[in-house]
Design a protein around this motif. Structure first.
Motif, mmCIF file in Angstrom:
data_model
loop_
_atom_site.group_PDB
_atom_site.id
_atom_site.type_symbol
_atom_site.label_atom_id
_atom_site.label_comp_id
_atom_site.label_asym_id
_atom_site.label_seq_id
_atom_site.Cartn_x
_atom_site.Cartn_y
_atom_site.Cartn_z
ATOM 1 N N THR A 24 -1.634 -5.114 -5.794
ATOM 2 C CA THR A 24 -1.718 -4.709 -4.402
ATOM 3 C C THR A 24 -2.095 -5.859 -3.487
ATOM 4 O OG1 THR A 24 -2.397 -2.526 -5.143
ATOM 5 C CG2 THR A 24 -2.735 -3.026 -2.828
ATOM 6 N N ALA A 25 -2.967 -6.714 -3.958
ATOM 7 C CA ALA A 25 -3.392 -7.838 -3.124
ATOM 8 C C ALA A 25 -2.376 -8.971 -3.104
ATOM 9 C CB ALA A 25 -4.742 -8.373 -3.601
ATOM 10 N N GLY A 26 -1.266 -8.769 -3.824
ATOM 11 C CA GLY A 26 -0.201 -9.750 -3.774
ATOM 12 C C GLY A 26 -0.429 -10.949 -4.648
ATOM 13 N N ALA A 92 -3.337 3.317 0.939
ATOM 14 C CA ALA A 92 -2.761 2.781 2.174
ATOM 15 C C ALA A 92 -2.669 1.260 2.162
ATOM 16 C CB ALA A 92 -3.597 3.230 3.370
ATOM 17 N N SER A 93 -3.387 0.610 1.255
ATOM 18 C CA SER A 93 -3.478 -0.847 1.288
ATOM 19 C C SER A 93 -2.145 -1.564 1.069
ATOM 20 C CB SER A 93 -4.513 -1.335 0.259
ATOM 21 O OG SER A 93 -4.136 -1.006 -1.059
ATOM 22 N N ASP A 97 -1.052 -5.453 6.151
ATOM 23 C CA ASP A 97 -1.014 -6.902 6.014
ATOM 24 C C ASP A 97 -2.419 -7.431 5.738
ATOM 25 O OD1 ASP A 97 1.741 -7.004 6.583
ATOM 26 O OD2 ASP A 97 1.340 -6.977 8.750
ATOM 27 N N GLU A 98 -2.481 -8.633 5.205
ATOM 28 C CA GLU A 98 -3.772 -9.277 4.988
ATOM 29 C C GLU A 98 -4.398 -9.648 6.332
ATOM 30 O OE1 GLU A 98 -5.390 -9.373 2.403
ATOM 31 O OE2 GLU A 98 -3.986 -9.214 0.740
ATOM 32 N N LEU A 104 -8.980 -2.705 2.686
ATOM 33 C CA LEU A 104 -8.729 -1.308 2.341
ATOM 34 C C LEU A 104 -8.837 -1.085 0.838
ATOM 35 C CD1 LEU A 104 -5.680 -0.376 4.615
ATOM 36 C CD2 LEU A 104 -8.008 0.532 4.772
ATOM 37 N N LEU A 105 -8.273 -2.005 0.065
ATOM 38 C CA LEU A 105 -8.270 -1.847 -1.381
ATOM 39 C C LEU A 105 -9.679 -1.888 -1.949
ATOM 40 C CD1 LEU A 105 -6.473 -1.574 -3.903
ATOM 41 C CD2 LEU A 105 -6.468 -4.057 -4.045
#
Length: 205
Positions: A24-26, A92-93, A97-98, A104-105
């Motif tokens: 999720t955080a990419g 929703a995370s 965008d960062e 959110l996560l």
């Protein structure tokens, strides 16, 4: 049923927090990353999971203090609802965008871990050991625990498949639904044992 539903979320998030954080955080590994980068990314996700898991300890300490004061059923319902809120934030995370995505996560998982240990992860143990009449208390508590572990095993095998097929957001949204269902089932079929001795519960059974 509440214990089964609780284990879906608790084991799903507990076992796969580093994976979800990375995805999720990419921070998933991509083509071009070497083995060193892969290990570094995994280690970073594991450190994030450790910070989040600290809320489990705080949550269970809060449960010890609050269980007799506020009641098992109330804490279990509020815990399930809090889990749903935390999972909704995490769900929703992926669509933000960062730095909002990471906020959110992490916030969602921290809320989930705290509320699950204040509520259903602690109260299901108490209720299962108190709610059954004496003559079947051991069997009842054992059945409840074994049924709950069906959810745990199911999560361990199915969660990675769903995560790969559906993605993080839809999977977490599904866990939101199971948490809300847990709150409803708890309230609909509630038997409050707070303040009662086992003999009173036995006569009520």
């Amino acid at each position: 049923m509440p214990w089964f539903l609780q284990d879906l979320g608790t084991y799903g998030i507990g076992l796969f927090t580093p994976t979800i954080l990375a995805r999720t955080a990419g921070h998933e590994t991509t083509a071009g990353h070497g083995i060193g980068a892969t290990i570094a990314l995994d280690a970073s996700a594991a450190r994030g999971a450790a910070v989040i898991d600290a809320l489990l300890i705080i949550g269970v300490l809060a449960a010890v203090v609050m269980a007799d004061r506020f009641g098992r059923i109330r804490l279990q319902v509020l815990g399930f609802l809090g889990c749903a809120v935390g999972l909704a934030l995490a769900a929703a995370s992926p669509y933000a965008d960062e730095p909002v995505r990471t906020i959110l996560l992490f916030t969602g998982f921290m809320v989930f871990n705290f509320m699950t240990n204040v509520g259903p992860n602690a109260q299901t143990y108490l209720l299962a050991g108190e709610v059954f009449p004496t003559r079947i208390r051991g069997k009842g508590a054992g059945f409840a625990a074994s049924f709950a572990k069906i959810g745990a095993v199911l999560t361990a095998f199915v969660f990675p498949v769903l995560l790969s097929a559906a993605g993080t957001g839809p999977l977490l949204a599904l866990l939101v639904a199971t948490s809300l269902l847990g709150a409803w089932v708890t309230w609909r079929y509630r038997i409050e044992t707070t303040g009662m001795n086992l003999e009173e519960i036995d006569r009520g059974g």
